[in-house]
Design a protein around this motif. Structure first.
Motif, PDB file in Angstrom:
ATOM      1  N   ALA A 313       0.986  -1.306   0.031  1.00 13.15           N
ATOM      2  CA  ALA A 313      -0.027   0.101  -0.035  1.00 13.15           C
ATOM      3  C   ALA A 313       0.877   1.342  -0.216  1.00 13.15           C
ATOM      4  O   ALA A 313       0.515   2.411  -0.713  1.00 13.15           O
ATOM      5  CB  ALA A 313      -0.991  -0.025   1.099  1.00 13.15           C
ATOM      6  N   GLU A 314       1.748   1.347   0.664  1.00 10.24           N
ATOM      7  CA  GLU A 314       2.744   2.455   0.754  1.00 10.24           C
ATOM      8  C   GLU A 314       3.625   2.543  -0.526  1.00 10.24           C
ATOM      9  O   GLU A 314       3.598   3.882  -0.900  1.00 10.24           O
ATOM     10  CB  GLU A 314       3.824   2.203   2.132  1.00 10.24           C
ATOM     11  CG  GLU A 314       3.168   2.366   3.576  1.00 10.24           C
ATOM     12  CD  GLU A 314       2.850   3.777   3.730  1.00 10.24           C
ATOM     13  OE1 GLU A 314       3.162   4.734   3.194  1.00 10.24           O
ATOM     14  OE2 GLU A 314       1.944   3.876   4.401  1.00 10.24           O
ATOM     15  N   ARG A 315       4.116   1.379  -1.117  1.00 12.92           N
ATOM     16  CA  ARG A 315       4.393   1.490  -2.284  1.00 12.92           C
ATOM     17  C   ARG A 315       3.720   2.286  -3.598  1.00 12.92           C
ATOM     18  O   ARG A 315       4.085   3.109  -4.371  1.00 12.92           O
ATOM     19  CB  ARG A 315       4.804   0.196  -2.913  1.00 12.92           C
ATOM     20  CG  ARG A 315       5.693   0.126  -4.477  1.00 12.92           C
ATOM     21  CD  ARG A 315       5.949  -1.165  -4.599  1.00 12.92           C
ATOM     22  NE  ARG A 315       6.531  -1.413  -5.827  1.00 12.92           N
ATOM     23  CZ  ARG A 315       7.033  -2.590  -6.469  1.00 12.92           C
ATOM     24  NH1 ARG A 315       7.034  -3.656  -5.770  1.00 12.92           N
ATOM     25  NH2 ARG A 315       7.579  -2.466  -7.512  1.00 12.92           N
ATOM     26  N   GLU A 316       2.422   1.732  -3.585  1.00 18.57           N
ATOM     27  CA  GLU A 316       1.395   2.365  -4.394  1.00 18.57           C
ATOM     28  C   GLU A 316       1.219   4.098  -4.207  1.00 18.57           C
ATOM     29  O   GLU A 316       1.379   4.887  -5.091  1.00 18.57           O
ATOM     30  CB  GLU A 316       0.136   1.718  -4.360  1.00 18.57           C
ATOM     31  CG  GLU A 316      -0.172   0.297  -4.819  1.00 18.57           C
ATOM     32  CD  GLU A 316      -1.345  -0.193  -4.599  1.00 18.57           C
ATOM     33  OE1 GLU A 316      -2.217   0.359  -3.912  1.00 18.57           O
ATOM     34  OE2 GLU A 316      -1.595  -1.293  -4.738  1.00 18.57           O
ATOM     35  N   ILE A 317       1.435   4.426  -3.089  1.00 17.22           N
ATOM     36  CA  ILE A 317       0.981   5.909  -2.415  1.00 17.22           C
ATOM     37  C   ILE A 317       2.519   6.636  -3.018  1.00 17.22           C
ATOM     38  O   ILE A 317       2.473   7.605  -3.758  1.00 17.22           O
ATOM     39  CB  ILE A 317       1.034   6.075  -0.979  1.00 17.22           C
ATOM     40  CG1 ILE A 317      -0.448   5.431  -0.526  1.00 17.22           C
ATOM     41  CG2 ILE A 317       1.105   7.523  -0.764  1.00 17.22           C
ATOM     42  CD1 ILE A 317      -0.459   5.367   1.078  1.00 17.22           C
ATOM     43  N   VAL A 318       3.473   5.935  -2.673  1.00 22.02           N
ATOM     44  CA  VAL A 318       4.819   6.700  -3.287  1.00 22.02           C
ATOM     45  C   VAL A 318       4.971   6.613  -4.873  1.00 22.02           C
ATOM     46  O   VAL A 318       5.230   7.744  -5.370  1.00 22.02           O
ATOM     47  CB  VAL A 318       6.131   5.722  -2.694  1.00 22.02           C
ATOM     48  CG1 VAL A 318       7.466   6.591  -3.268  1.00 22.02           C
ATOM     49  CG2 VAL A 318       6.087   5.971  -1.199  1.00 22.02           C
ATOM     50  N   GLU A 319       4.377   5.464  -5.630  1.00 23.84           N
ATOM     51  CA  GLU A 319       4.468   5.660  -6.646  1.00 23.84           C
ATOM     52  C   GLU A 319       3.538   6.773  -7.467  1.00 23.84           C
ATOM     53  O   GLU A 319       3.932   7.581  -8.389  1.00 23.84           O
ATOM     54  CB  GLU A 319       4.181   4.146  -7.561  1.00 23.84           C
ATOM     55  CG  GLU A 319       5.276   3.325  -7.284  1.00 23.84           C
ATOM     56  CD  GLU A 319       4.780   1.941  -7.666  1.00 23.84           C
ATOM     57  OE1 GLU A 319       3.734   1.724  -8.131  1.00 23.84           O
ATOM     58  OE2 GLU A 319       5.793   0.943  -7.824  1.00 23.84           O
ATOM     59  N   ALA A 320       2.449   6.906  -6.920  1.00 24.48           N
ATOM     60  CA  ALA A 320       1.311   8.088  -7.305  1.00 24.48           C
ATOM     61  C   ALA A 320       2.138   9.426  -6.966  1.00 24.48           C
ATOM     62  O   ALA A 320       1.718  10.177  -7.743  1.00 24.48           O
ATOM     63  CB  ALA A 320       0.101   7.933  -6.515  1.00 24.48           C
ATOM     64  N   LEU A 321       2.771   9.574  -5.607  1.00 22.65           N
ATOM     65  CA  LEU A 321       3.223  10.738  -5.612  1.00 22.65           C
ATOM     66  C   LEU A 321       4.468  11.200  -6.565  1.00 22.65           C
ATOM     67  O   LEU A 321       4.485  12.220  -6.884  1.00 22.65           O
ATOM     68  CB  LEU A 321       3.933  10.979  -4.123  1.00 22.65           C
ATOM     69  CG  LEU A 321       2.824  10.769  -3.015  1.00 22.65           C
ATOM     70  CD1 LEU A 321       3.378  10.990  -1.566  1.00 22.65           C
ATOM     71  CD2 LEU A 321       1.849  12.248  -3.157  1.00 22.65           C
ATOM     72  N   ILE A 322       5.032  10.108  -6.929  1.00 23.00           N
ATOM     73  CA  ILE A 322       6.434  10.346  -7.878  1.00 23.00           C
ATOM     74  C   ILE A 322       5.850  10.708  -9.242  1.00 23.00           C
ATOM     75  O   ILE A 322       6.233  11.618  -9.908  1.00 23.00           O
ATOM     76  CB  ILE A 322       7.200   9.194  -7.835  1.00 23.00           C
ATOM     77  CG1 ILE A 322       7.880   9.080  -6.471  1.00 23.00           C
ATOM     78  CG2 ILE A 322       8.049   9.188  -9.165  1.00 23.00           C
ATOM     79  CD1 ILE A 322       8.739   7.722  -6.704  1.00 23.00           C
ATOM     80  N   GLY A 323       4.504  10.116  -9.732  1.00 19.93           N
ATOM     81  CA  GLY A 323       3.814  10.597 -10.953  1.00 19.93           C
ATOM     82  C   GLY A 323       3.498  11.775 -11.005  1.00 19.93           C
ATOM     83  O   GLY A 323       3.410  12.130 -12.066  1.00 19.93           O
ATOM     84  N   THR A 324       3.127  12.582  -9.837  1.00 22.04           N
ATOM     85  CA  THR A 324       2.643  13.631 -10.007  1.00 22.04           C
ATOM     86  C   THR A 324       3.663  14.766  -9.873  1.00 22.04           C
ATOM     87  O   THR A 324       3.214  15.734 -10.180  1.00 22.04           O
ATOM     88  CB  THR A 324       1.378  13.829  -8.868  1.00 22.04           C
ATOM     89  OG1 THR A 324       1.852  13.378  -7.742  1.00 22.04           O
ATOM     90  CG2 THR A 324       0.174  12.665  -9.089  1.00 22.04           C
ATOM     91  N   THR A 325       4.478  14.612  -9.246  1.00 17.13           N
ATOM     92  CA  THR A 325       5.345  15.490  -8.842  1.00 17.13           C
ATOM     93  C   THR A 325       6.907  15.357  -9.519  1.00 17.13           C
ATOM     94  O   THR A 325       7.579  16.255  -9.587  1.00 17.13           O
ATOM     95  CB  THR A 325       5.987  15.486  -7.429  1.00 17.13           C
ATOM     96  OG1 THR A 325       6.590  14.204  -7.140  1.00 17.13           O
ATOM     97  CG2 THR A 325       4.733  15.887  -6.538  1.00 17.13           C
ATOM     98  N   ALA A 326       6.967  14.543 -10.681  1.00 17.49           N
ATOM     99  CA  ALA A 326       8.179  14.524 -11.356  1.00 17.49           C
ATOM    100  C   ALA A 326       8.172  15.314 -12.289  1.00 17.49           C
ATOM    101  O   ALA A 326       7.236  15.946 -13.027  1.00 17.49           O
ATOM    102  CB  ALA A 326       8.014  13.036 -12.175  1.00 17.49           C
ATOM    103  N   PRO A 327       9.557  16.054 -12.747  1.00 20.16           N
ATOM    104  CA  PRO A 327       9.585  17.052 -13.605  1.00 20.16           C
ATOM    105  C   PRO A 327       9.266  16.649 -15.020  1.00 20.16           C
ATOM    106  O   PRO A 327       9.635  15.523 -15.656  1.00 20.16           O
ATOM    107  CB  PRO A 327      11.139  17.618 -13.598  1.00 20.16           C
ATOM    108  CG  PRO A 327      11.840  16.295 -12.841  1.00 20.16           C
ATOM    109  CD  PRO A 327      10.897  15.575 -12.016  1.00 20.16           C
ATOM    110  N   CYS A 328       8.670  17.554 -15.815  1.00 17.15           N
ATOM    111  CA  CYS A 328       8.457  17.223 -17.218  1.00 17.15           C
ATOM    112  C   CYS A 328       9.928  17.256 -18.215  1.00 17.15           C
ATOM    113  O   CYS A 328      10.772  17.972 -17.994  1.00 17.15           O
ATOM    114  CB  CYS A 328       7.549  18.379 -17.891  1.00 17.15           C
ATOM    115  SG  CYS A 328       5.999  18.433 -16.908  1.00 17.15           S
ATOM    116  N   SER A 329       9.720  16.386 -18.983  1.00 19.91           N
ATOM    117  CA  SER A 329      10.837  16.006 -19.829  1.00 19.91           C
ATOM    118  C   SER A 329      11.055  16.571 -21.186  1.00 19.91           C
ATOM    119  O   SER A 329      12.013  16.795 -21.905  1.00 19.91           O
ATOM    120  CB  SER A 329      11.400  14.510 -19.921  1.00 19.91           C
ATOM    121  OG  SER A 329      10.197  13.841 -20.495  1.00 19.91           O
ATOM    122  N   SER A 330       9.704  16.921 -21.648  1.00 19.87           N
ATOM    123  CA  SER A 330       9.802  17.593 -23.052  1.00 19.87           C
ATOM    124  C   SER A 330      10.242  19.127 -23.059  1.00 19.87           C
ATOM    125  O   SER A 330       9.730  19.754 -22.347  1.00 19.87           O
ATOM    126  CB  SER A 330       8.342  17.305 -23.851  1.00 19.87           C
ATOM    127  OG  SER A 330       7.337  17.908 -22.830  1.00 19.87           O
TER     128      SER A 330
END
Length: 347
Positions: A313-330
């Motif tokens: 469950a904690e892993r899913e939360i961390v992955e969701a946070l990373i997905g929303t806060t990661a810098p854009c690459s384009s």
């Protein structure tokens, strides 16, 4: 009477292979000449050779009816005696003289009194720890063979083991009985009379095995340990008694019910129940430790499963946070972002 098949007492096998016949019962030329010098008739020569080879193999003289036909026929053909020759067994003094000739040739000593004395001493010594008559007979056989003496008859060993075993067991039972107080003896005898909640005697409670590793069964087992401990200090009763004897006596008591135990003599009855109580104390303690370990193992397994669920469950939360806060690459996306007013222009 102990079955001879359960002991190491030397005897003819029911099935003798050709290899065994050649290895153990084939007379040498010297042995054949030795028998021919002492016996004129073919039948007497055959009987003497059979006695010689059997003694070399077994350390005793078998009775005439013990010899298998295949052994007799093999020895007859080995020394080239005529077909149909039968062994003529001597009796009385003649038979004793022939046996003396065989003993002299193999270098054996005939001293039945000494052989019985050695056997009796070994049986009495081992009977303090061993209870099976076959084991006692085998030990006595070993000691007599080591002394280089001719073996007495099997009935001698059997009667000796039975008699000495009974004497030693009676002495052990008396010792257990005398190390108990009158109150403790009365408490054990009460087990054969009083009834439990299920209608059986309290004696049967000593035999009950442990149940599944549940919390209620654990509490019941704890109460049973308190009850068994209340019967007395069994370690004092068993002082100096070999563990093998305790196990055998307890097994004998376990195989009998309350009504059968009442037919035993008072001393033996109390001793058997005491051994049963002693083994019950040990078993309940072992069952408690085993049940405790199983309960702990179950808790650990359940905790590990819950911990894994929390980790996922904690892993899913961390992955969701990373997905929303990661810098854009384009590049286009970076250009669309508003410029900070505090950023200095590049030269």
């Amino acid at each position: 009477m102990t079955s001879i098949e359960r002991t190491a007492y030397p005897r003819f096998k029911r099935l003798i292979t050709a290899h065994e016949l050649h290895l153990f019962f084939s007379p040498t030329r010297e042995e054949a000449a030795w028998a021919a010098e002492r016996m004129d008739a073919d039948g007497h020569q055959l009987a003497l050779l059979l006695a010689l080879k059997s003694y070399q193999r077994m350390g005793r003289f078998p009775k005439p009816d013990e010899y298998p036909e295949m052994v007799v026929d093999f020895v007859r053909r080995a020394v080239e005696l005529p077909e149909g020759t039968t062994a003529l067994w001597a009796t009385g003094r003649t038979a004793e003289r022939q046996r003396t000739e065989v003993r002299r040739r193999v270098g054996a000593t005939y001293d039945q009194a000494r052989a019985r004395r050695i056997a009796e001493e070994s049986v009495r010594k081992e009977a303090a720890a061993k209870n099976r008559p076959a084991d006692l007979i085998n030990i006595a056989l070993e000691k007599v063979v080591e002394a280089g003496l001719e073996l007495p008859a099997f009935s001698t060993f059997d009667a000796m083991a039975s008699k000495i075993r009974g004497e030693v067991n009676a002495s052990i039972c008396t010792g257990i009985h005398d190390r108990m107080s009158a109150v403790e003896r009365a408490e054990l005898l009460r087990l054969l009379e009083e009834r439990d909640g299920d209608g059986t005697t309290l004696y049967n409670r000593l035999k009950k095995p442990a149940q599944g590793p549940t919390w209620s069964h654990f509490k019941n087992l704890t109460r049973r340990l308190e009850w068994v401990d209340g019967l007395g200090d069994t370690s004092v009763w068993m002082d100096g008694v070999a563990s093998g004897k305790i196990t055998d006596f307890a097994g004998e008591a376990d195989a009998a019910d309350a009504s059968e135990l009442r037919d035993f003599t008072p001393v033996r009855r109390i001793a058997l129940i005491a051994c049963m109580a002693h083994k019950a104390r040990m078993r309940v303690r072992d069952d408690l430790a085993t049940m405790f370990c199983k309960r702990i193992a179950t808790k650990i397994k359940k905790a590990k499963a819950e911990l894994e669920e929390i980790r996922l469950a904690e892993r899913e939360i961390v992955e969701a946070l990373i997905g929303t806060t990661a810098p854009c690459s384009s590049t286009s996306t970076r250009a669309a972002l508003p410029r900070s007013p505090w950023r200095r222009p590049r030269p």
